[in-house]
Enzyme design. Structure first.
Site, PDB file in Angstrom:
ATOM      1  N   LYS A 101      62.484  -3.783  20.282  1.00  0.00           N
ATOM      2  CA  LYS A 101      63.981  -4.211  20.006  1.00  0.00           C
ATOM      3  C   LYS A 101      64.170  -4.216  18.610  1.00  0.00           C
ATOM      4  O   LYS A 101      65.461  -4.059  18.058  1.00  0.00           O
ATOM      5  CB  LYS A 101      64.416  -5.485  20.766  1.00  0.00           C
ATOM      6  CG  LYS A 101      64.090  -5.154  22.482  1.00  0.00           C
ATOM      7  CD  LYS A 101      64.398  -6.850  22.903  1.00  0.00           C
ATOM      8  CE  LYS A 101      63.749  -6.818  24.419  1.00  0.00           C
ATOM      9  NZ  LYS A 101      64.105  -8.044  24.741  1.00  0.00           N
TER      10      LYS A 101
ATOM     11  N   ASP B  94      53.205  -5.324  10.122  1.00  0.00           N
ATOM     12  CA  ASP B  94      52.438  -6.806   9.645  1.00  0.00           C
ATOM     13  C   ASP B  94      50.900  -6.303   9.708  1.00  0.00           C
ATOM     14  O   ASP B  94      50.596  -5.902   8.527  1.00  0.00           O
ATOM     15  CB  ASP B  94      52.787  -7.922  10.902  1.00  0.00           C
ATOM     16  CG  ASP B  94      52.359  -9.464  10.641  1.00  0.00           C
ATOM     17  OD1 ASP B  94      52.222  -9.819   9.532  1.00  0.00           O
ATOM     18  OD2 ASP B  94      51.618  -9.709  11.438  1.00  0.00           O
TER      19      ASP B  94
ATOM     20  N   ASP C  13      63.249 -11.016  15.505  1.00  0.00           N
ATOM     21  CA  ASP C  13      63.282 -12.223  16.454  1.00  0.00           C
ATOM     22  C   ASP C  13      62.137 -13.083  16.241  1.00  0.00           C
ATOM     23  O   ASP C  13      61.216 -13.184  15.956  1.00  0.00           O
ATOM     24  CB  ASP C  13      63.559 -11.851  17.926  1.00  0.00           C
ATOM     25  CG  ASP C  13      61.960 -11.522  18.479  1.00  0.00           C
ATOM     26  OD1 ASP C  13      61.659 -10.679  17.779  1.00  0.00           O
ATOM     27  OD2 ASP C  13      61.390 -11.993  19.303  1.00  0.00           O
TER      28      ASP C  13
ATOM     29  N   ARG D 230      68.214 -12.280  16.555  1.00  0.00           N
ATOM     30  CA  ARG D 230      68.131 -10.817  15.970  1.00  0.00           C
ATOM     31  C   ARG D 230      69.635 -10.366  15.218  1.00  0.00           C
ATOM     32  O   ARG D 230      69.327  -9.510  14.672  1.00  0.00           O
ATOM     33  CB  ARG D 230      67.976 -10.000  17.424  1.00  0.00           C
ATOM     34  CG  ARG D 230      66.531 -10.051  18.035  1.00  0.00           C
ATOM     35  CD  ARG D 230      66.612  -8.869  18.866  1.00  0.00           C
ATOM     36  NE  ARG D 230      65.386  -9.093  19.934  1.00  0.00           N
ATOM     37  CZ  ARG D 230      64.088  -8.946  19.740  1.00  0.00           C
ATOM     38  NH1 ARG D 230      63.906  -8.087  18.386  1.00  0.00           N
ATOM     39  NH2 ARG D 230      63.278  -9.053  20.522  1.00  0.00           N
TER      40      ARG D 230
HETATM   41  P1  IMP Z   1      51.928  -5.372  13.842  1.00  0.00           P
HETATM   42  O1  IMP Z   1      51.577  -4.579  14.856  1.00  0.00           O
HETATM   43  O2  IMP Z   1      50.891  -6.567  13.416  1.00  0.00           O
HETATM   44  O3  IMP Z   1      51.955  -4.619  12.529  1.00  0.00           O
HETATM   45  O4  IMP Z   1      53.132  -6.030  14.044  1.00  0.00           O
HETATM   46  C1  IMP Z   1      54.322  -5.217  14.149  1.00  0.00           C
HETATM   47  C2  IMP Z   1      55.347  -6.186  14.929  1.00  0.00           C
HETATM   48  O5  IMP Z   1      55.162  -7.570  15.003  1.00  0.00           O
HETATM   49  C3  IMP Z   1      56.901  -5.821  14.519  1.00  0.00           C
HETATM   50  O6  IMP Z   1      57.261  -4.906  15.091  1.00  0.00           O
HETATM   51  C4  IMP Z   1      57.632  -7.268  15.039  1.00  0.00           C
HETATM   52  O7  IMP Z   1      58.172  -6.937  16.235  1.00  0.00           O
HETATM   53  C5  IMP Z   1      56.531  -8.172  15.103  1.00  0.00           C
HETATM   54  N1  IMP Z   1      56.572  -8.930  13.646  1.00  0.00           N
HETATM   55  C6  IMP Z   1      55.627  -9.351  12.826  1.00  0.00           C
HETATM   56  N2  IMP Z   1      55.833  -9.960  11.802  1.00  0.00           N
HETATM   57  C7  IMP Z   1      57.094 -10.379  12.253  1.00  0.00           C
HETATM   58  C8  IMP Z   1      58.032 -11.375  11.556  1.00  0.00           C
HETATM   59  O8  IMP Z   1      57.754 -12.014  10.345  1.00  0.00           O
HETATM   60  N3  IMP Z   1      59.247 -11.701  12.298  1.00  0.00           N
HETATM   61  C9  IMP Z   1      59.490 -11.221  13.398  1.00  0.00           C
HETATM   62  N4  IMP Z   1      58.683 -10.130  14.045  1.00  0.00           N
HETATM   63  C10 IMP Z   1      57.547  -9.790  13.527  1.00  0.00           C
HETATM   64 MG    MG Z   2      59.081  -8.716  18.089  1.00  0.00          MG
END
Ligand code: IMP
Ligand code: MG
Length: 174
Positions: free
Chosen positions: A41, A101, A158, A164
């Protein structure tokens, strides 16, 4: 209980940068149509604001993947919660994410979407935390802001489904 939120990127700064990226995308896709894939979302607010700034023809589809449970830690497992409605064949696909991330979500997603025969796939993200990257092969084409390793909320992002709707990007103070 209300959390205390410190503003990291104020609304006007975010809006200005989204406009800039929109202009860049419009130039890069000149003569083509771009198919935006909004990652639900968190990507919703950014996708809408960005789409309004793109001047080439735009179509949109939505996908929901989950890599996080409740809270702030990655499970490392990515699953498709809601798939796209439309096929991708021959389309110029631009994945629109709220934040990158570890890169696990996008690494998995680009592999899955590549199998569907798009003309090309690019990635656009509102935020990037480069210091957290595990999947180094994830190449991001458009980044609005690179930020330090802090958990951020707002503009679609979020914390346990809250915040959000904040019009700025903030850090939840613990
Ligand atoms: P990744 O797979 O570790 O790159 O994570 C990506 C997803 O993690 C994003 O689409 C977010 O939904 C969530 N995410 C990562 N860091 C944050 C943050 O600092 N705040 C909120 N959501 C996060
Ligand atoms: Mg999220």
């Amino acid at each position: 209980m209300e959390d205390k939120i410190r503003i990291l990127l104020p609304e006007d700064e975010v809006d200005e940068r989204v406009e800039e990226i929109g202009r860049q995308i419009s130039a890069d896709y000149a003569g083509k149509a771009v198919h935006l894939i909004c990652i639900l979302k968190g990507g919703v607010f950014f996708t809408c604001e960005l789409a309004k700034r793109i001047t080439v023809p735009v179509s949109m589809d939505f996908m929901c993947v989950s890599s996080y449970g409740a809270g702030t830690k990655s499970s490392g497992i990515v699953k498709i919660v809601k798939d796209l409605d439309e096929p991708l064949e021959g389309k110029h696909v631009l994945i629109v994410e709220d934040i990158i991330d570890s890169g696990r979500t996008l690494s998995y997603l680009t592999e899955v979407l590549k199998q569907r025969g798009p003309a090309d796939i690019r990635i656009c993200t509102l935020l990037d935390k480069p210091s957290r990257r595990v999947k180094k092969e994830v190449k991001v084409d458009y980044t609005c802001f690179s930020i330090p390793d802090e958990f951020v909320v707002g503009y679609g992002l979020d914390y346990d489904q809250k915040y959000r709707n904040l019009p700025y990007i903030g850090v939840v103070e613990v």
